[in-house]
Design a protein around this motif. Structure first.
Motif, PDB file in Angstrom:
ATOM      1  N   LYS A  82       0.833  -1.212   0.000  1.00 52.15           N
ATOM      2  CA  LYS A  82       0.000   0.000   0.000  1.00 52.15           C
ATOM      3  C   LYS A  82       0.863   1.256   0.000  1.00 52.15           C
ATOM      4  O   LYS A  82       0.617   2.190  -0.751  1.00 52.15           O
ATOM      5  N   THR A  83       1.876   1.260   0.849  1.00 55.60           N
ATOM      6  CA  THR A  83       2.727   2.439   0.972  1.00 55.60           C
ATOM      7  C   THR A  83       3.488   2.733  -0.318  1.00 55.60           C
ATOM      8  O   THR A  83       3.601   3.882  -0.734  1.00 55.60           O
ATOM      9  N   LEU A  84       4.006   1.689  -0.958  1.00 57.00           N
ATOM     10  CA  LEU A  84       4.813   1.881  -2.173  1.00 57.00           C
ATOM     11  C   LEU A  84       3.978   1.835  -3.449  1.00 57.00           C
ATOM     12  O   LEU A  84       4.530   1.905  -4.545  1.00 57.00           O
ATOM     13  N   ASP A  85       2.654   1.688  -3.283  1.00 54.73           N
ATOM     14  CA  ASP A  85       1.742   1.612  -4.424  1.00 54.73           C
ATOM     15  C   ASP A  85       2.206   0.562  -5.433  1.00 54.73           C
ATOM     16  O   ASP A  85       2.410   0.833  -6.620  1.00 54.73           O
ATOM     17  N   THR A  86       2.399  -0.640  -4.913  1.00 54.19           N
ATOM     18  CA  THR A  86       2.806  -1.768  -5.751  1.00 54.19           C
ATOM     19  C   THR A  86       1.994  -2.988  -5.352  1.00 54.19           C
ATOM     20  O   THR A  86       1.196  -2.929  -4.406  1.00 54.19           O
ATOM     21  N   THR A  87       2.182  -4.076  -6.051  1.00 56.12           N
ATOM     22  CA  THR A  87       1.388  -5.276  -5.759  1.00 56.12           C
ATOM     23  C   THR A  87       2.106  -6.190  -4.763  1.00 56.12           C
ATOM     24  O   THR A  87       3.338  -6.204  -4.691  1.00 56.12           O
ATOM     25  N   VAL A  88       1.310  -6.936  -4.050  1.00 56.80           N
ATOM     26  CA  VAL A  88       1.845  -7.945  -3.143  1.00 56.80           C
ATOM     27  C   VAL A  88       2.651  -8.967  -3.953  1.00 56.80           C
ATOM     28  O   VAL A  88       3.727  -9.399  -3.522  1.00 56.80           O
ATOM     29  N   ALA A  89       2.161  -9.315  -5.130  1.00 54.52           N
ATOM     30  CA  ALA A  89       2.851 -10.298  -5.979  1.00 54.52           C
ATOM     31  C   ALA A  89       4.252  -9.822  -6.351  1.00 54.52           C
ATOM     32  O   ALA A  89       5.199 -10.612  -6.336  1.00 54.52           O
ATOM     33  N   SER A  90       4.403  -8.556  -6.659  1.00 53.79           N
ATOM     34  CA  SER A  90       5.736  -8.076  -7.027  1.00 53.79           C
ATOM     35  C   SER A  90       6.676  -8.097  -5.822  1.00 53.79           C
ATOM     36  O   SER A  90       7.858  -8.389  -5.956  1.00 53.79           O
ATOM     37  N   ILE A  91       6.136  -7.832  -4.647  1.00 55.52           N
ATOM     38  CA  ILE A  91       6.964  -7.889  -3.432  1.00 55.52           C
ATOM     39  C   ILE A  91       7.364  -9.336  -3.148  1.00 55.52           C
ATOM     40  O   ILE A  91       8.526  -9.613  -2.844  1.00 55.52           O
ATOM     41  N   TYR A  92       6.429 -10.274  -3.270  1.00 62.83           N
ATOM     42  CA  TYR A  92       6.757 -11.692  -3.089  1.00 62.83           C
ATOM     43  C   TYR A  92       7.823 -12.127  -4.086  1.00 62.83           C
ATOM     44  O   TYR A  92       8.710 -12.913  -3.765  1.00 62.83           O
ATOM     45  N   GLY A  93       7.720 -11.614  -5.308  1.00 65.76           N
ATOM     46  CA  GLY A  93       8.712 -11.942  -6.328  1.00 65.76           C
ATOM     47  C   GLY A  93      10.122 -11.549  -5.900  1.00 65.76           C
ATOM     48  O   GLY A  93      11.068 -12.322  -6.072  1.00 65.76           O
ATOM     49  N   VAL A  94      10.252 -10.380  -5.307  1.00 72.21           N
ATOM     50  CA  VAL A  94      11.565  -9.925  -4.833  1.00 72.21           C
ATOM     51  C   VAL A  94      12.012 -10.764  -3.634  1.00 72.21           C
ATOM     52  O   VAL A  94      13.158 -11.213  -3.569  1.00 72.21           O
ATOM     53  N   ILE A  95      11.108 -10.989  -2.697  1.00 76.12           N
ATOM     54  CA  ILE A  95      11.454 -11.749  -1.490  1.00 76.12           C
ATOM     55  C   ILE A  95      11.924 -13.158  -1.849  1.00 76.12           C
ATOM     56  O   ILE A  95      12.915 -13.649  -1.315  1.00 76.12           O
ATOM     57  N   THR A  96      11.226 -13.803  -2.762  1.00 74.62           N
ATOM     58  CA  THR A  96      11.571 -15.190  -3.094  1.00 74.62           C
ATOM     59  C   THR A  96      12.761 -15.285  -4.042  1.00 74.62           C
ATOM     60  O   THR A  96      13.383 -16.336  -4.137  1.00 74.62           O
ATOM     61  N   PHE A  97      13.092 -14.201  -4.721  1.00 72.98           N
ATOM     62  CA  PHE A  97      14.256 -14.204  -5.613  1.00 72.98           C
ATOM     63  C   PHE A  97      15.556 -14.122  -4.818  1.00 72.98           C
ATOM     64  O   PHE A  97      16.513 -14.831  -5.100  1.00 72.98           O
ATOM     65  N   TYR A  98      15.592 -13.266  -3.819  1.00 75.72           N
ATOM     66  CA  TYR A  98      16.808 -13.056  -3.035  1.00 75.72           C
ATOM     67  C   TYR A  98      16.817 -13.961  -1.811  1.00 75.72           C
ATOM     68  O   TYR A  98      15.899 -13.916  -0.992  1.00 75.72           O
ATOM     69  N   THR A  99      17.879 -14.758  -1.672  1.00 78.15           N
ATOM     70  CA  THR A  99      17.944 -15.704  -0.552  1.00 78.15           C
ATOM     71  C   THR A  99      18.137 -15.013   0.795  1.00 78.15           C
ATOM     72  O   THR A  99      17.934 -15.625   1.831  1.00 78.15           O
ATOM     73  N   ARG A 100      18.517 -13.768   0.807  1.00 74.62           N
ATOM     74  CA  ARG A 100      18.691 -13.015   2.060  1.00 74.62           C
ATOM     75  C   ARG A 100      17.353 -12.835   2.781  1.00 74.62           C
ATOM     76  O   ARG A 100      17.287 -12.730   3.987  1.00 74.62           O
ATOM     77  N   PHE A 101      16.261 -12.791   2.011  1.00 75.79           N
ATOM     78  CA  PHE A 101      14.956 -12.544   2.596  1.00 75.79           C
ATOM     79  C   PHE A 101      14.245 -13.860   2.917  1.00 75.79           C
ATOM     80  O   PHE A 101      14.402 -14.850   2.227  1.00 75.79           O
ATOM     81  N   THR A 102      13.453 -13.828   3.987  1.00 72.13           N
ATOM     82  CA  THR A 102      12.701 -15.014   4.375  1.00 72.13           C
ATOM     83  C   THR A 102      11.311 -14.630   4.857  1.00 72.13           C
ATOM     84  O   THR A 102      11.126 -13.572   5.468  1.00 72.13           O
ATOM     85  N   LEU A 103      10.362 -15.496   4.569  1.00 67.60           N
ATOM     86  CA  LEU A 103       8.980 -15.300   5.008  1.00 67.60           C
ATOM     87  C   LEU A 103       8.701 -16.055   6.309  1.00 67.60           C
ATOM     88  O   LEU A 103       7.620 -15.934   6.866  1.00 67.60           O
ATOM     89  N   MET A 104       9.678 -16.828   6.759  1.00 60.89           N
ATOM     90  CA  MET A 104       9.517 -17.625   7.974  1.00 60.89           C
ATOM     91  C   MET A 104      10.472 -17.107   9.054  1.00 60.89           C
ATOM     92  O   MET A 104      11.604 -16.741   8.741  1.00 60.89           O
ATOM     93  N   PRO A 105      10.026 -17.119  10.308  1.00 62.72           N
ATOM     94  CA  PRO A 105      10.931 -16.702  11.383  1.00 62.72           C
ATOM     95  C   PRO A 105      12.175 -17.589  11.425  1.00 62.72           C
ATOM     96  O   PRO A 105      12.096 -18.792  11.211  1.00 62.72           O
TER      97      PRO A 105
END
Length: 155
Positions: free
Chosen positions: A49-72
């Motif tokens: 919402k803040t960056l006026d972008t889609t959740v899908a595009s954010i997931y795409g970045v998160i899952t592309f870079y191994t530095r990021f994780t969706l799990m604790p």
């Protein structure tokens, strides 16, 4: 939401107020992960919402870079380099030794949330192969028999 979670959410929303455009998404994700230790799904909605972008595009970045994780992750994140130099010098055996010692599968976290085991593509320290990091600590030229002694430093 617990008091600690509210505090973290306030910290990230305050940070988001300083962001001006979508090109800062990677920095926002780094900040989010630094605050939470991972990137929670509800925060992704706020970022979108803040960056006026889609959740899908954010997931795409998160899952592309191994530095990021969706799990604790655990308190100590053990990253095992599986790049070519490390793999050739026995990284698979190092990974198995950590997995056996911690009784978790690669990609998993111990039940007490103390350790996470993360196979990584490359840590950029080929001269130390096979190499691991535990948070920001680097351990290189490892053998499977080194694993138990390394873990003692963090228990």
């Amino acid at each position: 939401m617990s008091i600690g979670e509210k505090s973290k959410f306030k910290e990230i929303t305050d940070y988001l107020k300083t962001i001006n455009d979508k090109s800062e998404l990677i920095e926002v994700l780094h900040k989010t992960q630094d605050i939470y230790g991972y990137i929670p799904k509800d925060v992704i909605l706020t970022i979108a919402k803040t960056l006026d972008t889609t959740v899908a595009s954010i997931y795409g970045v998160i899952t592309f870079y191994t530095r990021f994780t969706l799990m604790p992750k655990g308190k100590y994140d053990i990253s095992i380099c599986m790049g070519t130099a490390c793999y050739v010098k026995g990284a698979k055996d190092i990974l198995k030794a950590f997995s056996d010692e911690l009784e978790i599968e690669p990609g998993g976290t111990t039940a007490d949330m103390k350790f996470s085991l993360t196979p990584t593509r490359c840590l950029g320290a080929c001269g130390l192969a096979p190499v691991i990091t535990i948070n920001k600590d680097v351990h290189g030229k490892l053998k499977p028999e080194d694993v138990r002694e390394i873990l003692k430093q963090y228990k």
